[in-house]
Scaffold this motif. Structure first.
Motif, PDB file in Angstrom:
ATOM      1  N   ALA A  94      40.613  11.297  78.511  1.00 19.18           N
ATOM      2  CA  ALA A  94      40.087  10.429  77.455  1.00 19.18           C
ATOM      3  C   ALA A  94      40.633  10.829  76.088  1.00 19.18           C
ATOM      4  O   ALA A  94      40.885   9.984  75.226  1.00 19.18           O
ATOM      5  N   ASP A  95      40.821  12.143  75.873  1.00 22.69           N
ATOM      6  CA  ASP A  95      41.257  12.618  74.562  1.00 22.69           C
ATOM      7  C   ASP A  95      42.404  13.620  74.653  1.00 22.69           C
ATOM      8  O   ASP A  95      42.617  14.413  73.747  1.00 22.69           O
ATOM      9  N   ARG A  96      43.140  13.597  75.759  1.00 20.00           N
ATOM     10  CA  ARG A  96      44.247  14.537  75.964  1.00 20.00           C
ATOM     11  C   ARG A  96      45.490  13.794  76.427  1.00 20.00           C
ATOM     12  O   ARG A  96      45.407  12.698  76.969  1.00 20.00           O
ATOM     13  N   ASP A  97      46.635  14.448  76.233  1.00 20.92           N
ATOM     14  CA  ASP A  97      47.903  13.814  76.589  1.00 20.92           C
ATOM     15  C   ASP A  97      48.295  14.043  78.045  1.00 20.92           C
ATOM     16  O   ASP A  97      49.280  13.483  78.517  1.00 20.92           O
ATOM     17  N   GLY A  98      47.559  14.895  78.746  1.00 20.56           N
ATOM     18  CA  GLY A  98      47.861  15.166  80.141  1.00 20.56           C
ATOM     19  C   GLY A  98      46.655  15.759  80.823  1.00 20.56           C
ATOM     20  O   GLY A  98      45.627  16.020  80.188  1.00 20.56           O
ATOM     21  N   VAL A 156      31.928   9.237  70.147  1.00 24.12           N
ATOM     22  CA  VAL A 156      33.098   8.487  69.704  1.00 24.12           C
ATOM     23  C   VAL A 156      33.337   8.724  68.216  1.00 24.12           C
ATOM     24  O   VAL A 156      34.468   8.972  67.778  1.00 24.12           O
ATOM     25  N   LYS A 157      32.277   8.674  67.429  1.00 20.26           N
ATOM     26  CA  LYS A 157      32.411   8.902  65.988  1.00 20.26           C
ATOM     27  C   LYS A 157      32.921  10.307  65.691  1.00 20.26           C
ATOM     28  O   LYS A 157      33.802  10.503  64.849  1.00 20.26           O
ATOM     29  N   ALA A 158      32.365  11.290  66.382  1.00 21.84           N
ATOM     30  CA  ALA A 158      32.766  12.675  66.143  1.00 21.84           C
ATOM     31  C   ALA A 158      34.238  12.887  66.496  1.00 21.84           C
ATOM     32  O   ALA A 158      34.972  13.582  65.777  1.00 21.84           O
ATOM     33  N   GLU A 159      34.677  12.285  67.588  1.00 22.84           N
ATOM     34  CA  GLU A 159      36.078  12.427  67.991  1.00 22.84           C
ATOM     35  C   GLU A 159      37.004  11.775  66.979  1.00 22.84           C
ATOM     36  O   GLU A 159      38.049  12.324  66.625  1.00 22.84           O
ATOM     37  N   GLN A 160      36.613  10.620  66.481  1.00 22.80           N
ATOM     38  CA  GLN A 160      37.447   9.911  65.514  1.00 22.80           C
ATOM     39  C   GLN A 160      37.557  10.709  64.219  1.00 22.80           C
ATOM     40  O   GLN A 160      38.638  10.825  63.619  1.00 22.80           O
ATOM     41  N   MET A 168      42.129   5.861  68.721  1.00 23.43           N
ATOM     42  CA  MET A 168      41.561   6.387  69.955  1.00 23.43           C
ATOM     43  C   MET A 168      42.157   5.692  71.159  1.00 23.43           C
ATOM     44  O   MET A 168      42.583   4.545  71.082  1.00 23.43           O
ATOM     45  N   SER A 169      42.136   6.390  72.274  1.00 24.32           N
ATOM     46  CA  SER A 169      42.501   5.731  73.529  1.00 24.32           C
ATOM     47  C   SER A 169      41.367   4.786  73.924  1.00 24.32           C
ATOM     48  O   SER A 169      40.206   4.976  73.534  1.00 24.32           O
ATOM     49  N   GLY A 170      41.712   3.768  74.695  1.00 27.97           N
ATOM     50  CA  GLY A 170      40.679   2.856  75.176  1.00 27.97           C
ATOM     51  C   GLY A 170      39.665   3.573  76.041  1.00 27.97           C
ATOM     52  O   GLY A 170      38.483   3.221  76.050  1.00 27.97           O
ATOM     53  N   LEU A 171      40.116   4.616  76.752  1.00 24.21           N
ATOM     54  CA  LEU A 171      39.207   5.363  77.612  1.00 24.21           C
ATOM     55  C   LEU A 171      38.179   6.121  76.791  1.00 24.21           C
ATOM     56  O   LEU A 171      37.004   6.191  77.162  1.00 24.21           O
ATOM     57  N   LEU A 172      38.625   6.692  75.660  1.00 27.16           N
ATOM     58  CA  LEU A 172      37.674   7.416  74.815  1.00 27.16           C
ATOM     59  C   LEU A 172      36.684   6.452  74.174  1.00 27.16           C
ATOM     60  O   LEU A 172      35.483   6.737  74.104  1.00 27.16           O
ATOM     61  N   LEU A 173      37.170   5.317  73.720  1.00 31.20           N
ATOM     62  CA  LEU A 173      36.278   4.334  73.101  1.00 31.20           C
ATOM     63  C   LEU A 173      35.208   3.875  74.084  1.00 31.20           C
ATOM     64  O   LEU A 173      34.050   3.679  73.711  1.00 31.20           O
ATOM     65  N   THR A 174      35.578   3.735  75.346  1.00 33.42           N
ATOM     66  CA  THR A 174      34.621   3.241  76.345  1.00 33.42           C
ATOM     67  C   THR A 174      33.928   4.380  77.097  1.00 33.42           C
ATOM     68  O   THR A 174      33.221   4.135  78.073  1.00 33.42           O
TER      69      THR A 174
END
Length: 377
Positions: A94-98, A156-160, A168-174
């Motif tokens: 959700a929040d990583r490249d791999g 979601v807010k904290a990550e942004q 954000m990725s769509g996976l993180l948003l959802t």
């Protein structure tokens, strides 16, 4: 929730903020009271509850996980509560490249669970990626939430904010909806959470309610999804050995599977303060108090009594006591974990069987969802 563009009149802002705070505090107190009532119900009828909980496989589990959640999961399981334990492998991306060494980490989690007392015959251990029917629930669930609601979610807010408003990725948003699917696919009616996680649970409750309102029911007297309730954690959060928030990424943890010598080396370097007299004062002496608390949790003793016992022994005596307490408490767990690590076939079987059970439950739920949505062709 609602917003307004009208500027408040003088004095209104403070009153409104106070009312909101009061309402939030009142809601929290109601949740706490209900959680305590549920705890009493579990003692008399554990079969009335099904729990969903889990972890992301981003690294090895540490003492914070053990005292914060793992130990209580074992207690609930042993009391007879039907438990589902998700290894949230899809959330890693959700929040990583791999994915990193994800296979190794997944089986490390399984080994930690079993070593700490999770019984796969009574607790269903499964991974996101192995349950297609669970993930298919995301599509109807996403129709029940708005973009603005997702962006207001605390995670979601904290990550942004943490990424400087990077897209954000769509996976993180959802992510909040995926979490709702985790809870609702098995119709869990109880979720162990801390106070800061209540908004996540509320999202699942909203999805359950809106599905009932929009799409209807299979049985007229019963919604497809129950409204899950919170079992509030009473565990005190441990800090890392540097006095900061415990985090796998900060390297300030003691892993469950670490050996005694490694544990001793890490604790020897733990941050304390210059006052030789040991007291338990979390507000004014967080680093020292954290070590005292770790010893207390490992021995089942009162932290004030431990601090008084050490007295003027200083940080050296404190670290010695903590090291002995931790190593003694975790010795049988680590021995069991070492045995499990030598039998990868067993870990694979446990996960395969858990995945099969979870998928069967998810397929049944998905069938009900299709019927409620009149999508049976």
């Amino acid at each position: 929730m609602s917003t307004t563009t009208d500027a408040p009149q003088a004095g209104t802002q403070d009153a409104g903020d106070a009312l909101a705070a009061s309402s939030s505090e009142a809601s929290l107190q109601r949740t706490l009271a209900r959680s305590e009532q549920i705890e009493r119900q579990i003692e008399t009828d554990p079969s009335a509850f099904r729990i969903l909980t889990g972890d992301r496989p981003t690294g090895n589990l540490h003492l914070g996980h053990y005292f914060g959640t793992l130990a209580s999961r074992v207690v609930l399981q042993d009391k007879g509560v039907d438990t589902y334990l998700v290894i949230a492998d899809y959330q890693v991306i959700a929040d990583r490249d791999g994915v990193g060494p994800i296979r190794e980490r997944v089986y490390s989690l399984v080994a930690d669970y079993l070593a700490c007392g999770i019984d796969p015959a009574r607790t269903t251990i499964f991974t996101h990626s192995a349950i297609p029917a669970l993930n298919q629930l995301l599509l109807p669930f996403l129709s029940l939430v708005t973009d603005s609601e997702l962006r207001r979610n605390p995670t979601v807010k904290a990550e942004q904010e943490a990424t400087g408003n990077r897209p954000m990725s769509g996976l993180l948003l959802t992510y909040p909806v995926h979490q709702a699917a985790d809870i609702l696919f098995c119709k869990a009616n109880l979720v162990p959470v801390g106070k800061d996680q209540l908004p996540h649970l509320e999202q699942a409750r909203v999805v359950a309610r809106r599905f009932d309102e929009r799409y209807g029911r299979v049985q007229a007297d019963q919604p497809v999804f129950p409204a899950p309730e919170a079992l509030l954690s009473k565990a005190t959060n441990l800090l890392g050995t540097d006095g900061q928030k415990m985090s796998k990424s900060k390297g300030n943890t003691i892993e469950i599977g670490m050996d005694a010598d490694t544990t001793a080396r890490i604790l020897k370097k733990a941050v304390t303060d210059s006052d030789r007299h040991i007291t338990y004062d979390p507000e004014n002496r967080p680093e020292v108090s954290n070590l005292v608390l770790l010893a207390a949790m490992s021995t089942g003793r009162d932290p004030h009594a431990i601090a008084e016992e050490i007295g003027d022994g200083g940080s050296g005596a404190l670290k010695t006591l903590v090291t002995e307490a931790v190593n003694e408490h975790f010795a049988p767990i680590r021995a069991r974990r070492a045995e499990l690590a030598q039998d990868p076939g067993l870990l694979e079987r446990v996960l395969a069987e858990g995945n099969a059970r979870a998928e069967a439950v998810a397929e049944t739920t998905l069938d009900e969802v299709r019927r409620a949505m009149q999508m049976t062709y």
